[in-house]
Design a protein around this motif. Structure first.
Motif, mmCIF file in Angstrom:
data_model
loop_
_atom_site.group_PDB
_atom_site.id
_atom_site.type_symbol
_atom_site.label_atom_id
_atom_site.label_comp_id
_atom_site.label_asym_id
_atom_site.label_seq_id
_atom_site.Cartn_x
_atom_site.Cartn_y
_atom_site.Cartn_z
ATOM 1 N N LEU A 52 0.826 -1.207 0.000
ATOM 2 C CA LEU A 52 0.000 0.000 0.000
ATOM 3 C C LEU A 52 0.861 1.257 0.000
ATOM 4 O O LEU A 52 0.545 2.235 -0.690
ATOM 5 C CB LEU A 52 -0.948 -0.001 1.197
ATOM 6 N N LYS A 53 1.943 1.255 0.769
ATOM 7 C CA LYS A 53 2.842 2.401 0.787
ATOM 8 C C LYS A 53 3.443 2.648 -0.589
ATOM 9 O O LYS A 53 3.560 3.788 -1.033
ATOM 10 C CB LYS A 53 3.953 2.201 1.813
ATOM 11 N N SER A 54 3.820 1.589 -1.272
ATOM 12 C CA SER A 54 4.406 1.766 -2.603
ATOM 13 C C SER A 54 3.363 2.274 -3.593
ATOM 14 O O SER A 54 3.687 3.082 -4.471
ATOM 15 C CB SER A 54 5.047 0.469 -3.100
ATOM 16 N N ARG A 55 2.114 1.847 -3.452
ATOM 17 C CA ARG A 55 1.049 2.371 -4.318
ATOM 18 C C ARG A 55 0.821 3.853 -4.068
ATOM 19 O O ARG A 55 0.633 4.630 -5.003
ATOM 20 C CB ARG A 55 -0.254 1.605 -4.092
ATOM 21 N N VAL A 56 0.857 4.265 -2.801
ATOM 22 C CA VAL A 56 0.674 5.679 -2.462
ATOM 23 C C VAL A 56 1.811 6.501 -3.049
ATOM 24 O O VAL A 56 1.590 7.573 -3.632
ATOM 25 C CB VAL A 56 0.568 5.867 -0.930
ATOM 26 N N GLU A 57 3.054 6.024 -2.909
ATOM 27 C CA GLU A 57 4.192 6.748 -3.465
ATOM 28 C C GLU A 57 4.081 6.871 -4.975
ATOM 29 O O GLU A 57 4.378 7.929 -5.540
ATOM 30 C CB GLU A 57 5.496 6.058 -3.076
ATOM 31 N N ALA A 58 3.638 5.808 -5.643
ATOM 32 C CA ALA A 58 3.480 5.861 -7.097
ATOM 33 C C ALA A 58 2.413 6.868 -7.499
ATOM 34 O O ALA A 58 2.571 7.598 -8.478
ATOM 35 C CB ALA A 58 3.128 4.476 -7.633
ATOM 36 N N MET A 59 1.329 6.921 -6.736
ATOM 37 C CA MET A 59 0.264 7.875 -7.051
ATOM 38 C C MET A 59 0.725 9.310 -6.800
ATOM 39 O O MET A 59 0.352 10.220 -7.533
ATOM 40 C CB MET A 59 -0.986 7.565 -6.237
ATOM 41 N N GLN A 60 1.516 9.507 -5.762
ATOM 42 C CA GLN A 60 1.989 10.852 -5.454
ATOM 43 C C GLN A 60 3.006 11.344 -6.474
ATOM 44 O O GLN A 60 3.153 12.541 -6.679
ATOM 45 C CB GLN A 60 2.587 10.900 -4.051
ATOM 46 N N GLN A 61 3.699 10.448 -7.117
ATOM 47 C CA GLN A 61 4.686 10.832 -8.108
ATOM 48 C C GLN A 61 4.126 10.761 -9.513
ATOM 49 O O GLN A 61 4.891 10.695 -10.476
ATOM 50 C CB GLN A 61 5.912 9.938 -7.997
#
Length: 184
Positions: A52-61
C-alpha cells in the motif's frame, strides 16, 4: 548412534523444561504462541502495508499539475474516487450482502425500503436504505459493524433503537443507510 544422540537431546530438553517450573512453562508457552501469531498474522500484514505504501508513493509521483507540483490534480483525484466506488449495476449484490450479514448475526429483517437517488452533475448514485431490525443489542451492533466493514461504500446516517420493557432482551431498531455507487 544418531538415535542415541537424539534420545539424549530429548532427555536434556525434558530436564530443562522440568527445571522451569509452572510459571516458566506458562511463559514459554506464551512465547511460542506469540511467535506463531507474529508469523501468521503480523508478517503478512506488514507485507500488505508495504504494498500500500508503494502504491501511495506511485500515485503521489504521478505527473506534475499546472502549478508544477507532483501528485494528482483535481480531475485525477476525482477519477480515483469514482473508480473506488462499485458500479451501480452491482447494487443487488450489496443488498444481498446486507441480508447475509443480518442472517449471520441472527437479526430479523422486515420490509426493507430502498430508494434510488441520482446526484445531479455527478457520476454518483445513492441508495437510501431503511432497515427495520429486531434482535438483541449486541446482535444489532455486530450487524452494523459487519455491514460497514463488508460494504465499503455504505454509510450509516441514522439509527433509532426502541425496547418495549427493560426486561425485554430483544430491541427494535431502524437503520437509515446510504449506499454510494458509481453510475458509469
Amino acid at each position: 548412534m544418531a538415535r542415541i544422540a537424539l534420545g539424549n537431546g530429548w532427555i536434556r530438553a525434558r530436564w530443562h523444561v522440568t527445571r522451569l517450573g509452572t510459571a516458566g512453562r506458562a511463559g514459554a508457552g506464551l512465547f511460542m504462541l506469540a511467535l506463531v501469531f507474529f508469523v501468521a498474522a503480523v508478517l503478512p500484514q506488514k507485507q500488505a502495508l508495504q504494498e500500500l505504501k508503494s502504491r501511495v508513493e506511485a500515485m503521489q509521483q504521478a505527473r506534475p499539475d499546472a502549478s508544477g507540483r507532483t501528485g494528482l490534480n483535481d480531475n485525477q483525484a476525482l477519477q480515483v474516487f469514482y473508480d473506488f466506488l462499485p458500479r451501480s449495476d452491482s447494487s443487488p449484490y450489496w443488498i444481498s450482502e446486507l441480508d447475509r450479514i443480518a442472517r449471520e448475526n441472527g437479526i430479523e429483517l422486515n420490509s426493507s425500503d430502498y430508494r434510488l437517488m441520482m446526484e445531479k452533475e455527478s457520476k454518483l448514485v445513492r441508495y437510501e436504505i431503511q432497515l427495520p431490525l429486531r434482535g438483541t443489542y449486541p446482535q444489532i451492533r455486530a450487524f452494523i459493524a459487519g455491514a460497514l466493514q463488508s460494504v465499503p461504500t455504505l454509510a450509516l446516517t441514522d439509527i433509532s433503537i426502541r425496547r418495549e420493557t427493560i426486561q425485554a432482551g430483544r430491541v427494535e431498531a431502524r437503520l437509515n443507510m446510504h449506499l454510494y455507487l458509481n453510475d458509469y
